[in-house]
Design an enzyme around this catalytic site. Structure first.
Site, mmCIF file in Angstrom:
data_model
loop_
_atom_site.group_PDB
_atom_site.id
_atom_site.type_symbol
_atom_site.label_atom_id
_atom_site.label_comp_id
_atom_site.label_asym_id
_atom_site.label_seq_id
_atom_site.Cartn_x
_atom_site.Cartn_y
_atom_site.Cartn_z
ATOM 1 C CB SER A 3 50.916 17.159 39.580
ATOM 2 O OG SER A 3 50.595 18.199 39.141
ATOM 3 C CD GLU A 58 61.162 14.933 59.023
ATOM 4 O OE1 GLU A 58 62.060 14.570 59.186
ATOM 5 O OE2 GLU A 58 60.781 14.895 57.581
ATOM 6 C CB SER A 59 54.296 17.670 56.979
ATOM 7 O OG SER A 59 53.888 17.624 58.073
ATOM 8 C CG HIS A 116 50.464 21.060 41.681
ATOM 9 N ND1 HIS A 116 50.035 20.114 41.428
ATOM 10 C CD2 HIS A 116 50.219 21.503 42.857
ATOM 11 C CE1 HIS A 116 49.502 19.324 42.407
ATOM 12 N NE2 HIS A 116 49.683 20.296 43.450
ATOM 13 C CB CYS A 166 55.460 19.096 61.867
ATOM 14 S SG CYS A 166 55.767 17.582 61.535
ATOM 15 C CG HIS A 195 57.673 -3.593 15.420
ATOM 16 N ND1 HIS A 195 58.306 -3.262 16.863
ATOM 17 C CD2 HIS A 195 57.750 -2.302 14.888
ATOM 18 C CE1 HIS A 195 58.441 -1.814 17.076
ATOM 19 N NE2 HIS A 195 58.228 -1.434 16.066
ATOM 20 C CG ASP A 229 60.370 14.826 4.877
ATOM 21 O OD1 ASP A 229 59.974 15.843 4.762
ATOM 22 O OD2 ASP A 229 59.779 13.664 4.903
ATOM 23 N N GLY A 230 60.690 11.216 4.562
ATOM 24 C CA GLY A 230 59.915 10.026 3.722
ATOM 25 C C GLY A 230 59.099 10.936 2.683
ATOM 26 N N PRO A 240 56.969 16.486 12.295
ATOM 27 C CG PRO A 240 58.327 14.765 12.693
ATOM 28 C CD PRO A 240 57.506 15.627 13.438
HETATM 29 N N1 SAM Z 1 54.903 2.812 16.617
HETATM 30 C C1 SAM Z 1 54.912 4.369 16.580
HETATM 31 C C2 SAM Z 1 53.454 4.907 16.096
HETATM 32 O O1 SAM Z 1 52.433 4.001 16.216
HETATM 33 O O2 SAM Z 1 53.280 5.985 16.476
HETATM 34 C C3 SAM Z 1 55.596 4.633 15.298
HETATM 35 C C4 SAM Z 1 56.917 4.262 15.676
HETATM 36 S S1 SAM Z 1 58.327 4.860 14.611
HETATM 37 C C5 SAM Z 1 59.491 5.285 15.834
HETATM 38 C C6 SAM Z 1 57.965 6.438 14.023
HETATM 39 C C7 SAM Z 1 58.977 7.231 13.229
HETATM 40 O O3 SAM Z 1 58.399 8.084 12.090
HETATM 41 C C8 SAM Z 1 59.778 8.184 14.157
HETATM 42 O O4 SAM Z 1 61.001 7.755 14.353
HETATM 43 C C9 SAM Z 1 59.642 9.413 13.123
HETATM 44 O O5 SAM Z 1 61.044 10.147 13.579
HETATM 45 C C10 SAM Z 1 59.384 9.073 11.817
HETATM 46 N N2 SAM Z 1 58.992 10.143 11.152
HETATM 47 C C11 SAM Z 1 58.177 11.097 11.331
HETATM 48 N N3 SAM Z 1 57.707 11.766 10.192
HETATM 49 C C12 SAM Z 1 58.667 11.325 9.281
HETATM 50 C C13 SAM Z 1 58.895 11.672 7.903
HETATM 51 N N4 SAM Z 1 58.288 12.641 7.141
HETATM 52 N N5 SAM Z 1 59.767 10.909 7.368
HETATM 53 C C14 SAM Z 1 60.442 9.835 7.753
HETATM 54 N N6 SAM Z 1 60.306 9.232 8.950
HETATM 55 C C15 SAM Z 1 59.271 9.908 9.744
#
Ligand code: SAM
Length: 427
Positions: free
Chosen positions: A56, A63-64, A69, A84, A204, A279-280, A305
């Protein structure tokens, strides 16, 4: 034909590109451009971007005004062109139709303030007009572009410059770097604030140092997530550490932060860092057992993710990958913003690590909704973080590294839990 004070065009733009409809920066730029194209003098612009979507805003002109939105989910924008004087607002209409890629539209023009229905009050207009025009500088107009991170009941809004330094839709999320007026540049993922230059140290320092000083002899650390680099920067301040493995799912986050948040992404080239884009959840499922001294889960909110980063199977795998005496720390959400995720995570950790081995540390981050946030712990036979005795060593480290949030008192104090939080954590 009676003389009217203003001309009002009510516009419905339909079939517009949803991404444009959700992009406050380009909409602000185009709305100001539409006014200027028709020769208007812009006084100020105020625009709000709402999460999860919608914009928004209003451009006040001599001119107004022009107002908008948007409903990105419908590819729809409701636009008001109120003018106007001699200004021809149809020029603005044509410009916006192009900018928004509207496939179809309807527009209703009406005269506003027909003079023969109004009574004029005599007052000296000249002096007022001259005084007003002295203050107007057509080049300069105040921009109020707001970014809002909210859920259905509460929001946090940050005014930003309107400039976007990075905007990429990755396979996992929308990665953006914006510049906020108060907190400097900031990283947002899917329009949620992740970290900012001016308050990142709150987060951090508190996600890293308490567990490292509680353990007291950390060699091998695993960080899951943490793509902005702030967590590994803090962990690598500890000289005794031999190796840090960081597993971040989205390479775009690392790239954006390296380029635009260098003070946070300061340690990605550190020799002790093994940086993996993966992927963690999958990584920890295949990790060696009894291997890490400390595991830090610096993940985003439990959507997209990161959803799996709040699951029982994920934390069971973390437990197995920790050595005896090891400590897990996880981004724990807020007891005041997403209570359900906060308490469910703790119940999971109590389940896996034991009822007394899942303490919570609370701290403040001004740019997270409510400002009250948490880290949740899993202690695998480790002592409780509150029972640290090396307070002098902690404060010497704080002094040496010029830390701005963490110190020995905060270390202990952050584990003091308010009664309403104790209630939330009761199983
Ligand atoms: N401080 C932030 C918070 O409190 O939300 C988190 C910061 S850090 C940037 C979060 C990171 O986790 C992102 O870069 C995201 O891509 C990563 N992430 C999300 N899912 C993940 C997964 N399954 N494996 C590894 N990293 C992942």
């Amino acid at each position: 034909m009676s003389h009217a004070l203003g001309n009002h065009i009510l516009v419905e733009f339909m079939g517009c590109d949803p991404n444009i409809m959700n992009d406050v920066t380009s909409i602000e730029r185009d709305m100001v451009g539409a006014a200027q194209k028709a020769g208007a003098t812009v006084i100020n612009s105020t625009f709000h971007h709402f999460s999860p979507f919608g914009v928004s805003g209003v451009v006040v002109i001599q001119e107004s005004h022009l107002a908008i939105h948007t409903w990105p989910e419908y590819g729809y924008a409701a636009v008001d062109l109120f003018t106007c004087g001699e200004m021809n607002a149809w020029i603005s209409f044509d410009f916006l139709k192009e900018c928004f890629g509207a496939k179809n539209y309807s527009a209703l023009e009406m005269k506003r303030g027909s003079v023969n229905l109004l009574t004029r009050n005599d007052f000296d207009i000249t002096s007022m007009r001259t005084k007003a025009s002295e203050h107007i500088n057509p080049e300069m107009y105040t921009r109020n572009v707001w970014f809002t991170d909210k859920d259905e009941n509460q929001a946090l809004s940050l005014r930003y410059t309107g400039d976007v330094f990075y905007d990429v839709q990755s396979p996992f999320q929308r990665v953006r770097i914006l510049e906020s007026q108060k907190y400097g540049k900031m990283l947002t993922l899917d329009d949620m604030v992740m970290t900012t230059e001016k308050d990142e140290f709150h987060y951090h320092e508190m996600i890293s140092h308490p567990s490292l000083f509680t353990h007291g002899n950390v060699k091998n650390v695993l960080v899951i997530g943490g793509g902005d680099g702030g967590t590994v920067r803090e962990v690598l301040r500890h000289p005794g550490i031999e190796k840090v493995t960081m597993v971040e799912i989205d390479g775009e986050v690392i790239k954006a932060c390296k380029e635009f948040l260098p003070s946070i992404a300061a340690s990605f080239d550190h020799p002790k860092l093994d940086l993996r884009v993966d992927d963690g959840i999958a990584y920890i499922a295949n990790a060696n057992k009894d291997f890490y001294d400390v595991i830090i889960v610096d993940g985003s909110d439990p959507v997209g993710p990161a959803e799996g980063l709040f699951s029982v199977s994920f934390y069971t795998n973390c437990y197995n990958a920790l050595k005896e005496g090891g400590i897990l720390v996880a981004q724990g959400e807020s007891p005041k913003f997403n209570e359900k995720a906060f308490s469910e995570l703790n119940h999971t950790l109590q389940e896996i690590f034991g009822k007394e081995n899942a303490p919570v540390s609370l701290f403040f981050v001004p740019t997270y909704p409510t400002g009250m946030w948490s880290f949740q712990y899993g202690l695998k036979g480790s002592k409780h973080p509150k029972s640290v005795t090396n307070l002098e060593e902690i404060n010497a480290f704080v002094e040496e590294n010029k830390l701005k949030y963490y110190n020995a008192e905060i270390h202990v104090g952050s584990f003091a839990t308010p009664n309403f939080v104790k209630e939330l954590l009761k199983k």
